[in-house]
Design a protein around this motif. Structure first.
Motif, PDB file in Angstrom:
ATOM      1  N   LEU A  88      59.173  33.200  49.549  1.00 35.27           N
ATOM      2  CA  LEU A  88      59.163  34.025  48.347  1.00 35.27           C
ATOM      3  C   LEU A  88      58.428  33.340  47.207  1.00 35.27           C
ATOM      4  N   LYS A  89      58.618  32.031  47.091  1.00 38.18           N
ATOM      5  CA  LYS A  89      57.911  31.302  46.057  1.00 38.18           C
ATOM      6  C   LYS A  89      56.409  31.367  46.290  1.00 38.18           C
ATOM      7  N   SER A  90      55.974  31.237  47.541  1.00 42.54           N
ATOM      8  CA  SER A  90      54.552  31.308  47.864  1.00 42.54           C
ATOM      9  C   SER A  90      53.994  32.691  47.570  1.00 42.54           C
ATOM     10  N   GLN A  91      54.766  33.733  47.889  1.00 38.48           N
ATOM     11  CA  GLN A  91      54.293  35.095  47.642  1.00 38.48           C
ATOM     12  C   GLN A  91      54.187  35.382  46.143  1.00 38.48           C
ATOM     13  N   ARG A  92      55.129  34.841  45.347  1.00 34.37           N
ATOM     14  CA  ARG A  92      55.036  35.031  43.904  1.00 34.37           C
ATOM     15  C   ARG A  92      53.777  34.379  43.338  1.00 34.37           C
ATOM     16  N   GLU A  93      53.476  33.187  43.823  1.00 35.10           N
ATOM     17  CA  GLU A  93      52.255  32.523  43.380  1.00 35.10           C
ATOM     18  C   GLU A  93      51.026  33.308  43.802  1.00 35.10           C
ATOM     19  N   LEU A  94      51.095  33.907  45.007  1.00 29.99           N
ATOM     20  CA  LEU A  94      49.963  34.688  45.500  1.00 29.99           C
ATOM     21  C   LEU A  94      49.750  35.940  44.663  1.00 29.99           C
ATOM     22  N   ARG A  95      50.866  36.583  44.252  1.00 33.24           N
ATOM     23  CA  ARG A  95      50.743  37.782  43.430  1.00 33.24           C
ATOM     24  C   ARG A  95      50.132  37.464  42.075  1.00 33.24           C
ATOM     25  N   ARG A  96      50.365  36.272  41.591  1.00 34.39           N
ATOM     26  CA  ARG A  96      49.771  35.876  40.320  1.00 34.39           C
ATOM     27  C   ARG A  96      48.284  35.558  40.475  1.00 34.39           C
ATOM     28  N   MET A  97      47.810  35.340  41.704  1.00 33.14           N
ATOM     29  CA  MET A  97      46.400  35.026  41.931  1.00 33.14           C
ATOM     30  C   MET A  97      45.605  36.266  42.307  1.00 33.14           C
ATOM     31  N   TRP A  98      46.161  37.163  43.124  1.00 30.71           N
ATOM     32  CA  TRP A  98      45.455  38.358  43.587  1.00 30.71           C
ATOM     33  C   TRP A  98      46.297  39.584  43.273  1.00 30.71           C
ATOM     34  N   PRO A  99      45.703  40.654  42.739  1.00 29.73           N
ATOM     35  CA  PRO A  99      46.476  41.871  42.433  1.00 29.73           C
ATOM     36  C   PRO A  99      46.993  42.527  43.698  1.00 29.73           C
ATOM     37  N   GLY A 100      48.120  43.198  43.575  1.00 25.17           N
ATOM     38  CA  GLY A 100      48.726  43.867  44.722  1.00 25.17           C
ATOM     39  C   GLY A 100      48.092  45.208  45.013  1.00 25.17           C
ATOM     40  N   THR A 101      48.562  45.821  46.091  1.00 21.26           N
ATOM     41  CA  THR A 101      47.994  47.103  46.530  1.00 21.26           C
ATOM     42  C   THR A 101      48.171  48.188  45.476  1.00 21.26           C
ATOM     43  N   GLY A 102      49.348  48.233  44.853  1.00 22.19           N
ATOM     44  CA  GLY A 102      49.585  49.266  43.844  1.00 22.19           C
ATOM     45  C   GLY A 102      48.618  49.180  42.689  1.00 22.19           C
ATOM     46  N   MET A 103      48.338  47.965  42.231  1.00 18.76           N
ATOM     47  CA  MET A 103      47.396  47.797  41.134  1.00 18.76           C
ATOM     48  C   MET A 103      45.999  48.212  41.558  1.00 18.76           C
ATOM     49  N   LYS A 104      45.613  47.866  42.765  1.00 20.92           N
ATOM     50  CA  LYS A 104      44.272  48.219  43.241  1.00 20.92           C
ATOM     51  C   LYS A 104      44.104  49.727  43.367  1.00 20.92           C
ATOM     52  N   VAL A 105      45.120  50.400  43.903  1.00 23.78           N
ATOM     53  CA  VAL A 105      45.041  51.861  44.054  1.00 23.78           C
ATOM     54  C   VAL A 105      44.916  52.522  42.689  1.00 23.78           C
ATOM     55  N   THR A 106      45.650  52.018  41.705  1.00 23.72           N
ATOM     56  CA  THR A 106      45.584  52.585  40.358  1.00 23.72           C
ATOM     57  C   THR A 106      44.210  52.382  39.735  1.00 23.72           C
ATOM     58  N   VAL A 107      43.661  51.182  39.868  1.00 24.40           N
ATOM     59  CA  VAL A 107      42.341  50.894  39.308  1.00 24.40           C
ATOM     60  C   VAL A 107      41.269  51.718  39.997  1.00 24.40           C
ATOM     61  N   ASP A 108      41.370  51.906  41.305  1.00 20.56           N
ATOM     62  CA  ASP A 108      40.383  52.698  42.036  1.00 20.56           C
ATOM     63  C   ASP A 108      40.395  54.161  41.604  1.00 20.56           C
ATOM     64  N   ALA A 109      41.532  54.639  41.116  1.00 20.63           N
ATOM     65  CA  ALA A 109      41.631  56.054  40.718  1.00 20.63           C
ATOM     66  C   ALA A 109      40.981  56.323  39.371  1.00 20.63           C
ATOM     67  N   LEU A 110      40.693  55.283  38.595  1.00 29.48           N
ATOM     68  CA  LEU A 110      40.083  55.478  37.277  1.00 29.48           C
ATOM     69  C   LEU A 110      38.602  55.837  37.410  1.00 29.48           C
ATOM     70  N   PRO A 111      38.099  56.760  36.584  1.00 31.81           N
ATOM     71  CA  PRO A 111      36.707  57.220  36.738  1.00 31.81           C
ATOM     72  C   PRO A 111      35.681  56.322  36.061  1.00 31.81           C
ATOM     73  N   THR A 112      36.108  55.260  35.395  1.00 36.03           N
ATOM     74  CA  THR A 112      35.194  54.366  34.682  1.00 36.03           C
ATOM     75  C   THR A 112      35.218  52.983  35.322  1.00 36.03           C
TER      76      THR A 112
END
Length: 450
Positions: free
Chosen positions: A76-100
């Motif tokens: 869990l500690k490793s995954q928390r550090e990883l989330r702070r380095m690379w955005p998760g799937t939810g963030m990517k899906v949200t950013v991809d939906a933006l038209p700009t």
């Protein structure tokens, strides 16, 4: 681009502790069991071998059975550090939906994710590179640093002059990941920074179009409107019963109305071209076909003016990227100007030839030359200004609006082309347009020879 799950799988720590390490982790439990066995044997008279067997059994369990709680904590500690380095799937899906265009960067300014719009707008952008590799506006980078330092939001605007004048606005906001603890410590560097960029060029050009229309059109329309008003008042008054005056005045009124129509058409055409000035054409057209088509369309005017149009173009198609209608407008404007203002020379030469500037830059040159009175040198730098005329009276007599070469300039700007004018009084004028040659699949420019 890798998904978060694949990144987590790739970077998840593999726990393979040795038996001695596991015994060391359980040393206090084993020490407590050993002391209990000694007390049971000495005080309560429990047989030695059963007590010793129990201690040995607990030691074996501690040595060979992994402790799930320790493994899970490390994971869990490793995954928390990883989330702070690379955005998760939810963030990517949200950013991809933006038209700009959107960039997700970490607190150090390293790009971690970009959406499809950003990939299409900015060449060469990729996660892992500094944000400054893709976005070079100093004001934007300064605002990014302020967001990293203060944890607040920023909204800035800036102008880019190259290759064409464009306006942009960026909204920069910090992102704090759940569980990172930064919500309570806003003074620390955010986990991610979201940069959203909006292109305001079209809106600004619309504003400029309205301003130019009010300022320039009102000035140019004042004269024909005054003429129409005066003639109408005359027809309603002194010339009410004068048939000859009515015919003469109605003819002049028709000319003035046609002048206003041409002026409005040119202003609207210029405005439409300006709106697309920052978008380079992607279709492939044949310049020789455009020239022949335009020359045929202007042949009645050439006959009326008793001017010959001589065409010298390659026998093969001259292919380049461009907007066919806009290039027809350019060629038509240049040839029509040569016919009207250079009619005294009786000949207009239209040529297309290739010119190599260096090994990597080849151009097709369109030359339109007349042999009329020419243009004084002091007027050459201002020919493409809106409503600029070398001779106002002759221009209006030839039904010119003063916007033709301004339209040519804006079309050529969109096509990344250049306009050159050479003229001497009494020797005619030559207008040369340099259009980038179409590149082959290997990156070299197309040549005339097969």
């Amino acid at each position: 681009m890798s998904s978060p799950s694949s990144l987590e799988d790739a970077t998840e720590p593999q726990i393979a502790a040795s038996p001695f390490t596991r015994i060391g982790e359980a040393r206090w439990i084993l020490l407590t069991a050993f002391c209990s066995a000694v007390v049971a044997v000495v005080v309560f008279g429990v047989p030695f071998w059963p007590a010793a067997g129990a201690v040995l059994l607990m030691t074996a369990v501690a040595a060979f059975v992994p402790r799930r709680s320790v493994s899970r904590r490390v994971k869990l500690k490793s995954q928390r550090e990883l989330r702070r380095m690379w955005p998760g799937t939810g963030m990517k899906v949200t950013v991809d939906a933006l038209p700009t265009p959107c960039f997700v960067a970490d607190g150090r300014g390293i790009t971690r994710y970009v959406n499809a719009q950003a990939l299409a707008t900015y060449d060469g952008v990729k996660p892992g590179d500094p944000l400054s590799f893709s976005l070079r506006a100093p004001s934007l980078l300064e605002a990014f640093d302020r967001v990293c330092s203060t944890g607040g939001e920023e909204r800035i605007s800036w102008i880019e002059k190259v290759p064409t004048e464009s306006w942009y606005e960026a909204h920069i906001a910090p992102i704090y990941m759940p569980g990172s603890g930064n919500q309570e410590r806003l003074r620390e560097r955010p986990d991610f920074i979201l940069v959203v960029i909006q292109d305001l060029t079209e809106n600004r050009r619309l504003e400029r179009m309205r301003t130019d229309f009010v300022a320039n059109a009102s000035h140019e329309l004042r004269t024909p409107l005054a003429s129409l008003t005066g003639f109408i008042e005359t027809l309603q008054g002194p010339a009410r019963n004068d048939t000859e005056a009515q015919e003469r005045f109605l003819s002049i009124m028709l000319d003035q109305a046609g002048r206003m129509r041409r002026l409005i058409d040119d202003i609207l055409s210029l405005s439409r071209i300006e709106l697309k000035a920052h978008v380079r054409p992607a279709t492939v057209v044949d310049l020789t076909e455009i020239i022949r088509h335009t020359a045929d369309a202007l042949s009645p005017l050439a006959r009326d003016l008793e001017v010959e149009i001589r065409i010298d173009v390659p026998d093969i198609p001259v292919r380049l990227k461009g907007d066919r209608d806009e290039l027809i407008q350019v060629v038509e404007n240049l040839i029509e100007n040569a016919l009207k203002y250079g009619s005294s020379g009786k000949v207009v030469d239209v040529r297309v030839y290739e010119q190599s500037v260096d090994q990597d830059a080849d151009y097709w040159v369109l030359s339109v030359r007349d042999y009329g009175e020419g243009i004084p040198r002091e007027h050459l730098p201002r020919l493409t200004e809106r409503f600029y005329r070398v001779d106002v009276e002759s221009s209006r007599a030839l039904k010119g609006t003063g916007l033709g070469l301004a339209i040519v300039k804006h079309i050529l700007t969109r096509h990344r082309a250049r306009l050159e004018v050479e003229s001497n009084p009494g020797e005619g004028a030559e207008f040369r347009i340099k259009l980038p040659a179409l590149e082959n699949t290997d990156g070299s420019a197309e040549k005339i020879s097969a």
